[in-house]
Design a protein around this motif. Structure first.
Motif, PDB file in Angstrom:
ATOM      1  N   LEU A  57       0.819  -1.214   0.000  1.00 29.54           N
ATOM      2  CA  LEU A  57       0.000   0.000   0.000  1.00 29.54           C
ATOM      3  C   LEU A  57       0.854   1.265   0.000  1.00 29.54           C
ATOM      4  N   GLU A  58       2.014   1.215   0.626  1.00 22.53           N
ATOM      5  CA  GLU A  58       2.927   2.365   0.544  1.00 22.53           C
ATOM      6  C   GLU A  58       3.359   2.603  -0.900  1.00 22.53           C
ATOM      7  N   LEU A  59       3.652   1.524  -1.626  1.00 22.69           N
ATOM      8  CA  LEU A  59       3.989   1.666  -3.044  1.00 22.69           C
ATOM      9  C   LEU A  59       2.786   2.193  -3.821  1.00 22.69           C
ATOM     10  N   GLY A  60       1.596   1.728  -3.471  1.00 23.82           N
ATOM     11  CA  GLY A  60       0.378   2.224  -4.101  1.00 23.82           C
ATOM     12  C   GLY A  60       0.171   3.710  -3.860  1.00 23.82           C
ATOM     13  N   LEU A  61       0.426   4.166  -2.634  1.00 20.39           N
ATOM     14  CA  LEU A  61       0.301   5.593  -2.325  1.00 20.39           C
ATOM     15  C   LEU A  61       1.314   6.413  -3.120  1.00 20.39           C
ATOM     16  N   LYS A  62       2.525   5.918  -3.201  1.00 21.81           N
ATOM     17  CA  LYS A  62       3.557   6.612  -3.983  1.00 21.81           C
ATOM     18  C   LYS A  62       3.112   6.748  -5.441  1.00 21.81           C
ATOM     19  N   TYR A  63       2.601   5.658  -6.003  1.00 15.40           N
ATOM     20  CA  TYR A  63       2.111   5.671  -7.377  1.00 15.40           C
ATOM     21  C   TYR A  63       0.948   6.654  -7.528  1.00 15.40           C
ATOM     22  N   ALA A  64       0.021   6.611  -6.588  1.00 10.58           N
ATOM     23  CA  ALA A  64      -1.166   7.471  -6.646  1.00 10.58           C
ATOM     24  C   ALA A  64      -0.794   8.948  -6.632  1.00 10.58           C
ATOM     25  N   PHE A  65       0.080   9.332  -5.729  1.00  9.80           N
ATOM     26  CA  PHE A  65       0.433  10.742  -5.595  1.00  9.80           C
ATOM     27  C   PHE A  65       1.444  11.200  -6.639  1.00  9.80           C
ATOM     28  N   GLU A  66       2.462  10.390  -6.885  1.00  7.26           N
ATOM     29  CA  GLU A  66       3.542  10.826  -7.769  1.00  7.26           C
ATOM     30  C   GLU A  66       3.272  10.576  -9.251  1.00  7.26           C
ATOM     31  N   ILE A  67       2.601   9.505  -9.585  1.00 11.17           N
ATOM     32  CA  ILE A  67       2.352   9.179 -10.990  1.00 11.17           C
ATOM     33  C   ILE A  67       0.972   9.663 -11.428  1.00 11.17           C
ATOM     34  N   LEU A  68      -0.051   9.307 -10.672  1.00  9.40           N
ATOM     35  CA  LEU A  68      -1.407   9.701 -11.052  1.00  9.40           C
ATOM     36  C   LEU A  68      -1.736  11.137 -10.649  1.00  9.40           C
ATOM     37  N   GLY A  69      -0.989  11.695  -9.718  1.00  5.38           N
ATOM     38  CA  GLY A  69      -1.178  13.096  -9.324  1.00  5.38           C
ATOM     39  C   GLY A  69      -2.457  13.368  -8.545  1.00  5.38           C
ATOM     40  N   VAL A  70      -2.913  12.386  -7.771  1.00  5.91           N
ATOM     41  CA  VAL A  70      -4.116  12.611  -6.971  1.00  5.91           C
ATOM     42  C   VAL A  70      -3.794  13.475  -5.757  1.00  5.91           C
ATOM     43  N   GLU A  71      -4.828  14.031  -5.168  1.00  3.54           N
ATOM     44  CA  GLU A  71      -4.680  14.849  -3.968  1.00  3.54           C
ATOM     45  C   GLU A  71      -5.094  14.107  -2.709  1.00  3.54           C
ATOM     46  N   LYS A  72      -5.889  13.048  -2.889  1.00  4.07           N
ATOM     47  CA  LYS A  72      -6.410  12.318  -1.734  1.00  4.07           C
ATOM     48  C   LYS A  72      -6.601  10.854  -2.111  1.00  4.07           C
ATOM     49  N   VAL A  73      -6.284   9.972  -1.155  1.00  4.44           N
ATOM     50  CA  VAL A  73      -6.519   8.542  -1.329  1.00  4.44           C
ATOM     51  C   VAL A  73      -7.365   8.075  -0.147  1.00  4.44           C
ATOM     52  N   THR A  74      -8.409   7.317  -0.446  1.00  2.23           N
ATOM     53  CA  THR A  74      -9.266   6.763   0.598  1.00  2.23           C
ATOM     54  C   THR A  74      -9.223   5.242   0.541  1.00  2.23           C
ATOM     55  N   ILE A  75      -9.668   4.644   1.630  1.00  6.16           N
ATOM     56  CA  ILE A  75      -9.736   3.186   1.715  1.00  6.16           C
ATOM     57  C   ILE A  75     -10.830   2.846   2.708  1.00  6.16           C
ATOM     58  N   GLY A  76     -11.477   1.726   2.524  1.00  8.96           N
ATOM     59  CA  GLY A  76     -12.492   1.284   3.464  1.00  8.96           C
ATOM     60  C   GLY A  76     -12.044   0.019   4.159  1.00  8.96           C
ATOM     61  N   VAL A  77     -12.547  -0.180   5.359  1.00  2.77           N
ATOM     62  CA  VAL A  77     -12.224  -1.394   6.104  1.00  2.77           C
ATOM     63  C   VAL A  77     -13.417  -1.762   6.987  1.00  2.77           C
ATOM     64  N   PHE A  78     -13.704  -3.041   7.069  1.00  2.00           N
ATOM     65  CA  PHE A  78     -14.756  -3.504   7.948  1.00  2.00           C
ATOM     66  C   PHE A  78     -14.298  -3.380   9.401  1.00  2.00           C
ATOM     67  N   GLU A  79     -15.224  -3.056  10.297  1.00  2.00           N
ATOM     68  CA  GLU A  79     -14.900  -2.883  11.714  1.00  2.00           C
ATOM     69  C   GLU A  79     -14.274  -4.130  12.326  1.00  2.00           C
ATOM     70  N   ASN A  80     -14.640  -5.300  11.822  1.00  2.00           N
ATOM     71  CA  ASN A  80     -14.122  -6.542  12.400  1.00  2.00           C
ATOM     72  C   ASN A  80     -12.812  -6.999  11.753  1.00  2.00           C
ATOM     73  N   ASN A  81     -12.211  -6.161  10.921  1.00  2.00           N
ATOM     74  CA  ASN A  81     -10.949  -6.514  10.273  1.00  2.00           C
ATOM     75  C   ASN A  81      -9.818  -5.707  10.916  1.00  2.00           C
TER      76      ASN A  81
END
Length: 150
Positions: free
Chosen positions: A108-132
């Motif tokens: 996910l750190e590599l994914g964030l790097k790709y998202a911000f540096e390559i795709l140029g997004v300003e925000k990344v979100t993610i969802g998670v179930f409470e029991n996970n």
């Protein structure tokens, strides 16, 4: 060293193999794929059209994490509501035999790097179930902040 690359059809077998029970299927987000059990064809059909193009062109980025031993993880990235400045991570999964080695965090750190540096997004979100709880702790450890939702 962990690396990322775009999803390939052959990755679907690995992903399906990691989903060994209905609980994992649900936590992974499997309800978008129908009902448990799941197989490689169902996953690949969801990701690709017959001609090999992405189902949601320019809005859907399935990624595969791998190291010298082979494929170890997978997740998708997609834009939210047509806004190319907000990206959502989903369908996050790590090879169950490789858990506890930090691969989820690294992936996910590599994914964030790709998202911000390559795709140029300003925000990344993610969802998670409470029991996970393991996933929740992983996401928090790389900087995701909790936002309550209904």
């Amino acid at each position: 060293m962990l690396r990322l690359r775009p999803y390939k059809s052959c990755d679907s077998k690995h992903i399906a193999d990691w989903i060994k029970n209905e609980e994992t299927f649900v936590k992974w987000g499997g309800e978008r794929f129908g009902s448990y059990p799941i197989n490689a064809k169902i996953i690949d059909d969801k990701y690709r059209l017959n001609n090999g193009d992405c189902v949601e062109e320019d809005n859907f980025y399935p990624m595969t994490a791998f190291d010298d031993s082979g494929v170890v993880g997978h997740f998708i990235m997609r834009y939210i509501n047509g806004n190319n400045k907000i990206l959502r991570f989903g369908w996050v999964i790590v090879d169950d035999t490789q858990r506890g080695k930090g691969y989820g965090k690294q992936m996910l750190e590599l994914g964030l790097k790709y998202a911000f540096e390559i795709l140029g997004v300003e925000k990344v979100t993610i969802g998670v179930f409470e029991n996970n709880i393991p996933a929740y702790k992983c996401y928090k450890s790389i900087g995701f902040n909790e936002i309550a939702t209904d």
